[in-house]
Motif scaffolding. Structure first.
Motif, PDB file in Angstrom:
ATOM      1  N   LYS A 113       0.811  -1.212   0.000  1.00 16.78           N
ATOM      2  CA  LYS A 113       0.000   0.000   0.000  1.00 16.78           C
ATOM      3  C   LYS A 113       0.842   1.258   0.000  1.00 16.78           C
ATOM      4  N   VAL A 114       2.126   1.125   0.345  1.00 15.47           N
ATOM      5  CA  VAL A 114       3.005   2.279   0.406  1.00 15.47           C
ATOM      6  C   VAL A 114       4.262   2.004  -0.413  1.00 15.47           C
ATOM      7  N   ILE A 115       5.025   3.077  -0.645  1.00 15.17           N
ATOM      8  CA  ILE A 115       6.267   2.928  -1.393  1.00 15.17           C
ATOM      9  C   ILE A 115       7.294   2.204  -0.532  1.00 15.17           C
ATOM     10  N   ARG A 116       7.960   1.216  -1.138  1.00 13.17           N
ATOM     11  CA  ARG A 116       9.007   0.501  -0.425  1.00 13.17           C
ATOM     12  C   ARG A 116      10.210   0.330  -1.344  1.00 13.17           C
ATOM     13  N   ALA A 117      11.346   0.104  -0.748  1.00 13.06           N
ATOM     14  CA  ALA A 117      12.540  -0.196  -1.532  1.00 13.06           C
ATOM     15  C   ALA A 117      12.335  -1.510  -2.275  1.00 13.06           C
ATOM     16  N   VAL A 118      12.988  -1.649  -3.389  1.00 12.51           N
ATOM     17  CA  VAL A 118      12.738  -2.802  -4.251  1.00 12.51           C
ATOM     18  C   VAL A 118      13.086  -4.112  -3.566  1.00 12.51           C
ATOM     19  N   GLN A 119      14.013  -4.077  -2.621  1.00 12.83           N
ATOM     20  CA  GLN A 119      14.399  -5.314  -1.950  1.00 12.83           C
ATOM     21  C   GLN A 119      13.634  -5.550  -0.650  1.00 12.83           C
ATOM     22  N   ALA A 120      12.733  -4.651  -0.302  1.00 12.86           N
ATOM     23  CA  ALA A 120      12.076  -4.713   1.003  1.00 12.86           C
ATOM     24  C   ALA A 120      11.296  -6.007   1.209  1.00 12.86           C
ATOM     25  N   SER A 121      10.536  -6.414   0.225  1.00 16.80           N
ATOM     26  CA  SER A 121       9.733  -7.628   0.391  1.00 16.80           C
ATOM     27  C   SER A 121      10.606  -8.868   0.469  1.00 16.80           C
ATOM     28  N   ALA A 122      11.749  -8.836  -0.184  1.00 17.82           N
ATOM     29  CA  ALA A 122      12.676  -9.974  -0.124  1.00 17.82           C
ATOM     30  C   ALA A 122      13.312 -10.059   1.251  1.00 17.82           C
ATOM     31  N   VAL A 123      13.684  -8.927   1.809  1.00 16.64           N
ATOM     32  CA  VAL A 123      14.399  -8.901   3.075  1.00 16.64           C
ATOM     33  C   VAL A 123      13.455  -9.106   4.262  1.00 16.64           C
ATOM     34  N   ALA A 124      12.319  -8.420   4.234  1.00 17.69           N
ATOM     35  CA  ALA A 124      11.415  -8.434   5.382  1.00 17.69           C
ATOM     36  C   ALA A 124      10.144  -9.232   5.150  1.00 17.69           C
ATOM     37  N   GLY A 125       9.968  -9.762   3.939  1.00 16.03           N
ATOM     38  CA  GLY A 125       8.738 -10.478   3.645  1.00 16.03           C
ATOM     39  C   GLY A 125       7.611  -9.521   3.351  1.00 16.03           C
ATOM     40  N   PRO A 126       6.471 -10.035   2.965  1.00 14.57           N
ATOM     41  CA  PRO A 126       5.336  -9.158   2.699  1.00 14.57           C
ATOM     42  C   PRO A 126       4.871  -8.482   3.980  1.00 14.57           C
ATOM     43  N   PHE A 127       4.184  -7.365   3.815  1.00 16.11           N
ATOM     44  CA  PHE A 127       3.712  -6.601   4.965  1.00 16.11           C
ATOM     45  C   PHE A 127       2.215  -6.814   5.138  1.00 16.11           C
ATOM     46  N   GLU A 128       1.792  -6.704   6.377  1.00 17.98           N
ATOM     47  CA  GLU A 128       0.363  -6.826   6.652  1.00 17.98           C
ATOM     48  C   GLU A 128      -0.378  -5.729   5.906  1.00 17.98           C
ATOM     49  N   GLY A 129      -1.429  -6.121   5.244  1.00 20.30           N
ATOM     50  CA  GLY A 129      -2.210  -5.140   4.516  1.00 20.30           C
ATOM     51  C   GLY A 129      -1.867  -5.041   3.047  1.00 20.30           C
TER      52      GLY A 129
END
Length: 126
Positions: free
Chosen positions: A97-113
Protein backbone atom coordinates in the motif's frame (compact mmCIF):
# COMPACT_ATOMS: atom_id res chain seq x y z
CA UNK A 1 -8.25 -0.13 -3.26
CA UNK A 2 -6.08 -2.20 -5.58
CA UNK A 3 -7.19 -5.33 -7.39
CA UNK A 4 -4.67 -7.77 -8.82
CA UNK A 5 -5.46 -10.47 -11.35
CA UNK A 6 -2.83 -13.01 -12.34
CA UNK A 7 -2.89 -15.09 -15.49
CA UNK A 8 -0.60 -17.15 -17.66
CA UNK A 9 -0.02 -20.17 -15.48
CA UNK A 10 -0.28 -23.71 -16.76
CA UNK A 11 1.55 -26.95 -17.36
CA UNK A 12 5.06 -26.64 -18.77
CA UNK A 13 7.89 -29.08 -19.35
CA UNK A 14 11.12 -28.70 -17.44
CA UNK A 15 13.45 -26.47 -19.41
CA UNK A 16 10.57 -24.64 -21.00
CA UNK A 17 9.29 -21.08 -20.68
CA UNK A 18 6.16 -19.38 -19.46
CA UNK A 19 5.07 -15.78 -18.99
CA UNK A 20 2.86 -14.74 -16.11
CA UNK A 21 0.89 -11.52 -16.06
CA UNK A 22 -0.57 -9.47 -13.25
CA UNK A 23 -3.13 -6.86 -14.23
CA UNK A 24 -3.53 -4.19 -11.57
CA UNK A 25 -6.28 -1.68 -11.05
CA UNK A 26 -5.63 1.25 -8.77
CA UNK A 27 -2.45 2.94 -7.66
CA UNK A 28 0.54 0.67 -7.31
CA UNK A 29 4.16 1.21 -6.33
CA UNK A 30 6.86 -1.44 -6.12
CA UNK A 31 5.31 -4.80 -6.95
CA UNK A 32 6.45 -8.35 -6.42
CA UNK A 33 5.90 -11.96 -7.36
CA UNK A 34 5.72 -14.57 -4.63
CA UNK A 35 5.11 -18.26 -4.93
CA UNK A 36 3.93 -21.09 -2.73
CA UNK A 37 5.33 -24.48 -3.68
CA UNK A 38 3.82 -27.73 -2.39
CA UNK A 39 4.83 -28.33 1.21
CA UNK A 40 6.64 -25.01 1.50
CA UNK A 41 5.98 -21.59 2.89
CA UNK A 42 5.24 -18.73 0.58
CA UNK A 43 8.51 -17.32 -0.71
CA UNK A 44 9.62 -14.18 -2.45
CA UNK A 45 10.46 -14.36 -6.13
CA UNK A 46 11.11 -10.95 -7.65
CA UNK A 47 10.30 -7.26 -7.27
CA UNK A 48 10.21 -4.26 -9.55
CA UNK A 49 9.89 -0.54 -8.89
CA UNK A 50 7.06 1.61 -10.17
CA UNK A 51 8.99 2.79 -13.22
CA UNK A 52 10.74 -0.51 -13.76
CA UNK A 53 14.15 1.05 -13.26
CA UNK A 54 15.20 -1.38 -10.54
CA UNK A 55 14.56 -5.06 -9.94
CA UNK A 56 15.44 -7.58 -7.28
CA UNK A 57 15.44 -11.38 -7.48
CA UNK A 58 15.58 -14.31 -5.15
CA UNK A 59 18.65 -16.45 -5.73
CA UNK A 60 16.42 -19.35 -6.73
CA UNK A 61 15.12 -17.53 -9.80
CA UNK A 62 17.94 -15.12 -10.62
CA UNK A 63 19.23 -15.42 -14.18
CA UNK A 64 16.22 -17.55 -15.16
CA UNK A 65 13.24 -15.29 -14.50
CA UNK A 66 12.76 -11.70 -15.61
CA UNK A 67 10.31 -9.32 -13.99
CA UNK A 68 8.97 -6.35 -15.93
CA UNK A 69 6.01 -4.02 -15.99
CA UNK A 70 4.08 -1.89 -18.41
CA UNK A 71 3.14 1.35 -16.69
CA UNK A 72 0.72 2.29 -19.46
CA UNK A 73 -1.46 -0.72 -18.74
CA UNK A 74 -0.46 -1.17 -15.08
CA UNK A 75 0.52 -4.75 -15.77
CA UNK A 76 3.44 -6.67 -14.30
CA UNK A 77 5.01 -9.69 -15.92
CA UNK A 78 7.23 -12.58 -14.97
CA UNK A 79 9.05 -14.21 -17.84
CA UNK A 80 10.08 -17.66 -16.67
CA UNK A 81 12.81 -19.49 -18.58
CA UNK A 82 14.72 -22.71 -18.05
CA UNK A 83 11.92 -23.76 -15.74
CA UNK A 84 12.70 -26.43 -13.16
CA UNK A 85 10.42 -28.90 -11.35
CA UNK A 86 10.97 -26.97 -8.12
CA UNK A 87 9.34 -23.93 -9.75
CA UNK A 88 6.00 -25.71 -9.43
CA UNK A 89 3.59 -23.74 -7.29
CA UNK A 90 1.01 -21.03 -7.11
CA UNK A 91 2.37 -17.65 -8.14
CA UNK A 92 0.96 -14.56 -6.49
CA UNK A 93 1.14 -10.92 -7.41
CA UNK A 94 1.83 -8.59 -4.48
CA UNK A 95 1.39 -4.83 -4.22
CA UNK A 96 2.14 -2.95 -1.01
CA UNK A 97 0.00 0.00 0.00
CA UNK A 98 3.01 2.28 0.41
CA UNK A 99 6.27 2.93 -1.39
CA UNK A 100 9.01 0.50 -0.43
CA UNK A 101 12.54 -0.20 -1.53
CA UNK A 102 12.74 -2.80 -4.25
CA UNK A 103 14.40 -5.31 -1.95
CA UNK A 104 12.08 -4.71 1.00
CA UNK A 105 9.73 -7.63 0.39
CA UNK A 106 12.68 -9.97 -0.12
CA UNK A 107 14.40 -8.90 3.08
CA UNK A 108 11.42 -8.43 5.38
CA UNK A 109 8.74 -10.48 3.64
CA UNK A 110 5.34 -9.16 2.70
CA UNK A 111 3.71 -6.60 4.96
CA UNK A 112 0.36 -6.83 6.65
CA UNK A 113 -2.21 -5.14 4.52
CA UNK A 114 -0.48 -5.75 1.20
CA UNK A 115 -2.74 -6.42 -1.75
CA UNK A 116 -2.66 -9.92 -3.25
CA UNK A 117 -4.01 -11.55 -6.34
CA UNK A 118 -5.78 -14.90 -6.35
CA UNK A 119 -2.74 -16.70 -7.73
CA UNK A 120 -2.02 -18.66 -10.87
CA UNK A 121 -0.86 -22.28 -10.85
CA UNK A 122 2.38 -23.30 -12.54
CA UNK A 123 3.05 -27.01 -12.85
CA UNK A 124 6.35 -28.27 -14.22
CA UNK A 125 6.51 -31.75 -15.69
CA UNK A 126 9.68 -33.80 -15.98
Amino acid sequence: QVQLVESGGGLVEAGGSLRLSCAASGRTFTMSWFRRSPGKEREFGASITLRGDATYYADSVKDRFTISRDTATNTMYLQMSNIRPEDTGVYYCNAPKVIRAVQASAVAGPFEGDYWGQGTQVTVST
